[in-house]
Scaffold this motif. Structure first.
Motif, PDB file in Angstrom:
ATOM      1  N   HIS A 234       0.833  -1.210   0.000  1.00 30.33           N
ATOM      2  CA  HIS A 234       0.000   0.000   0.000  1.00 30.33           C
ATOM      3  C   HIS A 234       0.866   1.258   0.000  1.00 30.33           C
ATOM      4  O   HIS A 234       0.590   2.213  -0.731  1.00 30.33           O
ATOM      5  CB  HIS A 234      -0.917   0.004   1.226  1.00 30.33           C
ATOM      6  CG  HIS A 234      -2.001  -1.023   1.173  1.00 30.33           C
ATOM      7  ND1 HIS A 234      -2.624  -1.390  -0.003  1.00 30.33           N
ATOM      8  CD2 HIS A 234      -2.584  -1.773   2.146  1.00 30.33           C
ATOM      9  CE1 HIS A 234      -3.530  -2.312   0.247  1.00 30.33           C
ATOM     10  NE2 HIS A 234      -3.529  -2.566   1.542  1.00 30.33           N
ATOM     11  N   PHE A 235       1.904   1.248   0.814  1.00 31.77           N
ATOM     12  CA  PHE A 235       2.793   2.418   0.889  1.00 31.77           C
ATOM     13  C   PHE A 235       3.457   2.678  -0.460  1.00 31.77           C
ATOM     14  O   PHE A 235       3.490   3.816  -0.955  1.00 31.77           O
ATOM     15  CB  PHE A 235       3.854   2.189   1.970  1.00 31.77           C
ATOM     16  CG  PHE A 235       4.970   3.197   1.953  1.00 31.77           C
ATOM     17  CD1 PHE A 235       4.753   4.509   2.364  1.00 31.77           C
ATOM     18  CD2 PHE A 235       6.239   2.842   1.507  1.00 31.77           C
ATOM     19  CE1 PHE A 235       5.782   5.443   2.343  1.00 31.77           C
ATOM     20  CE2 PHE A 235       7.268   3.770   1.483  1.00 31.77           C
ATOM     21  CZ  PHE A 235       7.040   5.068   1.898  1.00 31.77           C
ATOM     22  N   THR A 236       3.972   1.609  -1.065  1.00 29.26           N
ATOM     23  CA  THR A 236       4.711   1.756  -2.322  1.00 29.26           C
ATOM     24  C   THR A 236       3.809   2.192  -3.465  1.00 29.26           C
ATOM     25  O   THR A 236       4.183   3.039  -4.280  1.00 29.26           O
ATOM     26  CB  THR A 236       5.420   0.439  -2.687  1.00 29.26           C
ATOM     27  OG1 THR A 236       6.247   0.034  -1.594  1.00 29.26           O
ATOM     28  CG2 THR A 236       6.281   0.620  -3.926  1.00 29.26           C
ATOM     29  N   PHE A 237       2.613   1.633  -3.542  1.00 32.61           N
ATOM     30  CA  PHE A 237       1.737   1.910  -4.677  1.00 32.61           C
ATOM     31  C   PHE A 237       0.922   3.196  -4.514  1.00 32.61           C
ATOM     32  O   PHE A 237       0.542   3.801  -5.523  1.00 32.61           O
ATOM     33  CB  PHE A 237       0.789   0.726  -4.909  1.00 32.61           C
ATOM     34  CG  PHE A 237       1.417  -0.410  -5.655  1.00 32.61           C
ATOM     35  CD1 PHE A 237       1.264  -0.533  -7.023  1.00 32.61           C
ATOM     36  CD2 PHE A 237       2.184  -1.353  -4.994  1.00 32.61           C
ATOM     37  CE1 PHE A 237       1.849  -1.576  -7.719  1.00 32.61           C
ATOM     38  CE2 PHE A 237       2.775  -2.394  -5.677  1.00 32.61           C
ATOM     39  CZ  PHE A 237       2.610  -2.509  -7.047  1.00 32.61           C
ATOM     40  N   LEU A 238       0.658   3.598  -3.287  1.00 28.47           N
ATOM     41  CA  LEU A 238      -0.216   4.761  -3.096  1.00 28.47           C
ATOM     42  C   LEU A 238       0.500   6.018  -2.628  1.00 28.47           C
ATOM     43  O   LEU A 238       0.049   7.131  -2.914  1.00 28.47           O
ATOM     44  CB  LEU A 238      -1.329   4.409  -2.094  1.00 28.47           C
ATOM     45  CG  LEU A 238      -2.349   3.382  -2.602  1.00 28.47           C
ATOM     46  CD1 LEU A 238      -3.265   2.938  -1.469  1.00 28.47           C
ATOM     47  CD2 LEU A 238      -3.159   3.969  -3.747  1.00 28.47           C
ATOM     48  N   ALA A 239       1.600   5.885  -1.916  1.00 29.13           N
ATOM     49  CA  ALA A 239       2.307   7.058  -1.393  1.00 29.13           C
ATOM     50  C   ALA A 239       3.540   7.416  -2.216  1.00 29.13           C
ATOM     51  O   ALA A 239       3.745   8.577  -2.590  1.00 29.13           O
ATOM     52  CB  ALA A 239       2.698   6.824   0.068  1.00 29.13           C
ATOM     53  N   VAL A 240       4.353   6.412  -2.536  1.00 30.12           N
ATOM     54  CA  VAL A 240       5.634   6.660  -3.207  1.00 30.12           C
ATOM     55  C   VAL A 240       5.484   7.336  -4.572  1.00 30.12           C
ATOM     56  O   VAL A 240       6.273   8.236  -4.910  1.00 30.12           O
ATOM     57  CB  VAL A 240       6.424   5.343  -3.326  1.00 30.12           C
ATOM     58  CG1 VAL A 240       7.676   5.532  -4.189  1.00 30.12           C
ATOM     59  CG2 VAL A 240       6.823   4.835  -1.945  1.00 30.12           C
ATOM     60  N   PRO A 241       4.507   6.954  -5.416  1.00 31.94           N
ATOM     61  CA  PRO A 241       4.431   7.547  -6.760  1.00 31.94           C
ATOM     62  C   PRO A 241       4.326   9.068  -6.774  1.00 31.94           C
ATOM     63  O   PRO A 241       4.751   9.704  -7.752  1.00 31.94           O
ATOM     64  CB  PRO A 241       3.171   6.912  -7.357  1.00 31.94           C
ATOM     65  CG  PRO A 241       3.043   5.612  -6.661  1.00 31.94           C
ATOM     66  CD  PRO A 241       3.498   5.886  -5.260  1.00 31.94           C
ATOM     67  N   TRP A 242       3.774   9.656  -5.729  1.00 28.73           N
ATOM     68  CA  TRP A 242       3.673  11.120  -5.697  1.00 28.73           C
ATOM     69  C   TRP A 242       5.042  11.783  -5.671  1.00 28.73           C
ATOM     70  O   TRP A 242       5.208  12.924  -6.125  1.00 28.73           O
ATOM     71  CB  TRP A 242       2.856  11.558  -4.484  1.00 28.73           C
ATOM     72  CG  TRP A 242       1.440  11.079  -4.526  1.00 28.73           C
ATOM     73  CD1 TRP A 242       0.955   9.897  -4.039  1.00 28.73           C
ATOM     74  CD2 TRP A 242       0.324  11.747  -5.121  1.00 28.73           C
ATOM     75  NE1 TRP A 242      -0.394   9.793  -4.286  1.00 28.73           N
ATOM     76  CE2 TRP A 242      -0.810  10.920  -4.947  1.00 28.73           C
ATOM     77  CE3 TRP A 242       0.170  12.979  -5.771  1.00 28.73           C
ATOM     78  CZ2 TRP A 242      -2.073  11.271  -5.405  1.00 28.73           C
ATOM     79  CZ3 TRP A 242      -1.090  13.329  -6.229  1.00 28.73           C
ATOM     80  CH2 TRP A 242      -2.199  12.492  -6.049  1.00 28.73           C
ATOM     81  N   LEU A 243       6.029  11.067  -5.171  1.00 29.22           N
ATOM     82  CA  LEU A 243       7.369  11.645  -5.021  1.00 29.22           C
ATOM     83  C   LEU A 243       8.124  11.731  -6.340  1.00 29.22           C
ATOM     84  O   LEU A 243       9.172  12.386  -6.402  1.00 29.22           O
ATOM     85  CB  LEU A 243       8.188  10.820  -4.015  1.00 29.22           C
ATOM     86  CG  LEU A 243       7.636  10.755  -2.591  1.00 29.22           C
ATOM     87  CD1 LEU A 243       8.539   9.889  -1.709  1.00 29.22           C
ATOM     88  CD2 LEU A 243       7.505  12.159  -2.004  1.00 29.22           C
ATOM     89  N   ILE A 244       7.629  11.069  -7.387  1.00 32.73           N
ATOM     90  CA  ILE A 244       8.363  11.161  -8.657  1.00 32.73           C
ATOM     91  C   ILE A 244       8.223  12.550  -9.277  1.00 32.73           C
ATOM     92  O   ILE A 244       8.931  12.880 -10.229  1.00 32.73           O
ATOM     93  CB  ILE A 244       7.899  10.085  -9.660  1.00 32.73           C
ATOM     94  CG1 ILE A 244       6.457  10.299 -10.097  1.00 32.73           C
ATOM     95  CG2 ILE A 244       8.105   8.695  -9.086  1.00 32.73           C
ATOM     96  CD1 ILE A 244       5.987   9.304 -11.132  1.00 32.73           C
ATOM     97  N   PHE A 245       7.321  13.368  -8.729  1.00 36.09           N
ATOM     98  CA  PHE A 245       7.182  14.744  -9.210  1.00 36.09           C
ATOM     99  C   PHE A 245       7.857  15.736  -8.256  1.00 36.09           C
ATOM    100  O   PHE A 245       7.728  16.945  -8.419  1.00 36.09           O
ATOM    101  CB  PHE A 245       5.703  15.105  -9.364  1.00 36.09           C
ATOM    102  CG  PHE A 245       4.953  14.178 -10.275  1.00 36.09           C
ATOM    103  CD1 PHE A 245       5.244  14.119 -11.625  1.00 36.09           C
ATOM    104  CD2 PHE A 245       3.969  13.343  -9.773  1.00 36.09           C
ATOM    105  CE1 PHE A 245       4.567  13.257 -12.468  1.00 36.09           C
ATOM    106  CE2 PHE A 245       3.275  12.477 -10.615  1.00 36.09           C
ATOM    107  CZ  PHE A 245       3.579  12.430 -11.957  1.00 36.09           C
ATOM    108  N   ALA A 246       8.574  15.210  -7.244  1.00 36.07           N
ATOM    109  CA  ALA A 246       9.218  16.056  -6.236  1.00 36.07           C
ATOM    110  C   ALA A 246      10.641  16.390  -6.660  1.00 36.07           C
ATOM    111  O   ALA A 246      11.058  16.125  -7.796  1.00 36.07           O
ATOM    112  CB  ALA A 246       9.199  15.340  -4.884  1.00 36.07           C
TER     113      ALA A 246
END
Length: 511
Positions: A234-246
């Motif tokens: 859940h953490f990897t699929f729902l939280a981590v992807p937002w960081l690729i725009f950081a």
């Protein structure tokens, strides 16, 4: 404020630095997946969708043309080169052409023309493949392959051409990554309750389509570890992807975490080319500064020389922004789907599969039920009738046979019969057709399975039995599975079974 932001985005998108090695790695890996996709076609396409296959593509095209009223209308609804001409030879020749073009990309040569042919060729097969080519990674490969057309120059095929990788296409690949992971994460939360109570991995390794040799070891890990695995998912699929725009450091951390979970999935199952394809898109999260640290120095030097001598291409730049606008427009229904409580997964909203919605394992089976095909040469069935099992190449039948390592190759008949075990015979007419062919010892159909138990003469009857399969603890016993008989899934059929011939001929499957 908005004007300054827009100007910054516009100017930064003109950069000719930062992604030469990214493009190099992306294309080589994409060529690798195209290679396996086309090899899979070459090995299986004739018995699956050939003229005498289980779901003949020529019959399918005829039905589509009839539904739309003309071949031209049907073509625009279902684009495929096979509207021009289809035969078994054409299917094989174009499959092997795809293999050849893929090898050229792997070696290091690619331009827009070559990447377009690969994309259009694979789409042509997907659009006639019906049930056997309806998996999410087919449209994911097509979306990734479409963007690859515009990341390279139109004509220059060199590994490091004079034209820089267009930054807007890199952004679009990151947008694909975001949708892929978030869509998969959301479908899990909205699907099976076991994703919410953190128990899905107690079952998943045992019930997945084709386990690999490590799957039993994963299955028998402690329950607390499996619960943590769901939380990590859940953490990897729902939280981590937002960081690729950081910012860059956070983006790199996100990229590594996304690649890491795909590697874990590769080590616990056979998911065709799904995982490697996800890694390929994630390559766009990294830049040359990252790849300089891990790639051979001679490749790094070539990239640096190309960057020094590159020329800014106004045409390439404008085309890349046209593609951005196109993708933004096509993303509207995809985003609406992501936000919907009735989210659909692995769905296209346009005929070319340019922008899609993705997902996997929204529900997880709690038990593994397997279909086992059995035949006999007895002309009359009695209690003493001896039944012999058909052994498939990769799906479980023999409880002592070792589990395979086959990904990224996909044995499509083994996958499809896994789905059939969740359904009824009426929902799987292709399997009835397969039984009809096995009753005739059809060589094409037999090529899809491991061994023919009736080499001298075809069986008189074939039935389908239902078993529950469970892993044996690999630390304690030598067998792989134990199985429990559940009953008969399909009663014995023979060539003379009333209605069987009419069923086959009525679907246009036999002359």
């Amino acid at each position: 404020m908005l004007e300054k932001l827009g100007k910054h985005i516009w100017e930064s998108s003109k950069s000719t630095k930062g992604y030469w090695l990214t493009r190099f790695v992306f294309l080589r890996l994409l060529g690798f997946i195209y290679l396996f996709a086309f090899i899979s076609l070459a090995a299986q396409v004739i018995p699956l969708i050939g003229n005498n296959g289980l779901l003949p593509a020529d019959n399918y095209l005829a039905r589509v043309e009839s539904a739309y009223g003309s071949k031209s209308e049907a073509f625009f609804a279902l684009p495929s080169v096979f509207w021009l001409y289809i035969s078994d030879n054409a299917l094989l020749i174009l499959s092997w052409l795809g293999v050849l073009l893929s090898i050229i990309v792997i070696i290091g040569y690619a331009n827009s023309i070559l990447m377009f042919f690969l994309w259009a060729l694979y789409m042509s097969f997907v659009h006639i493949g019906q049930l056997f080519y309806s998996y999410g990674w087919e449209i994911q490969l097509l979306e990734t392959g479409f963007l690859a057309i515009f990341i390279v120059p139109l004509f220059d095929m060199r590994p490091f051409p004079k034209t820089a990788p267009p930054v807007p296409i890199i952004w679009l690949l990151r947008w694909l990554v975001f949708r892929l992971y978030v869509g998969t994460g959301l479908i899990k939360l909205r699907g099976d309750y076991c994703w919410k109570d953190f128990t899905c991995l107690l079952y998943h390794y045992e019930t997945q389509p084709i386990p690999n040799p490590l799957s039993p070891y994963w299955h028998f890990l402690p329950a607390w570890f499996q619960n943590f695995g769901v939380l990590w998912t859940h953490f990897t699929f729902l939280a981590v992807p937002w960081l690729i725009f950081a910012a860059r450091k956070l983006r790199l951390i996100a990229g590594l975490l996304l690649v890491y979970i795909q590697l874990l999935l590769i080590f616990n199952g056979n998911y065709a080319f799904l995982n490697v394809l996800a890694i390929i898109a994630t390559v766009a999260v990294f830049d040359d500064k990252f790849f300089r640290k891990i790639l051979p120095k001679f490749i790094v030097r070539k990239a640096e020389n190309a960057e020094k001598n590159c020329k800014f291409s106004e045409d390439h730049f404008i085309i890349s922004w046209i593609i951005v606008i196109l993708v933004v427009m096509l993303s509207v229904p995809v985003v609406v789907n992501l936000l919907s409580s009735h989210q659909a997964m692995n769905t296209s909203f346009n005929q070319l599969h340019l922008v899609n919605t993705y997902g996997a394992f929204g529900s997880v089976g709690k038990v593994r039920n397997e279909l086992v095909l059995e035949g006999t040469t007895d002309t009359i069935i009695t209690e003493d009738t001896v039944w012999k099992e058909y052994e498939f190449k990769y799906k479980p039948t023999d409880v002592n046979r070792n589990l395979p390592i086959i990904a990224p190759y996909q044995p499509r008949i083994d996958w499809q019969i896994w789905f059939a075990a969740f359904q009824s015979p009426e929902q799987n007419p292709w399997l009835i057709h397969m039984i009809w062919k096995l009753l005739h010892n059809d060589q094409g159909t037999l090529s899809l399975i491991a061994e023919n138990p009736f080499p001298d003469e075809p069986p008189k009857y074939i039935r389908v039995e239902f078993y529950r399969y469970e892993f044996v603890n690999p630390w304690k016993e030598d067998a792989v599975w134990k199985r429990t008989y559940l009953g008969t899934w399909l009663q014995p059929l023979s060539k003379d079974t009333q209605g069987l011939r009419e069923f086959v001929e009525g679907n246009g499957w036999e002359e």
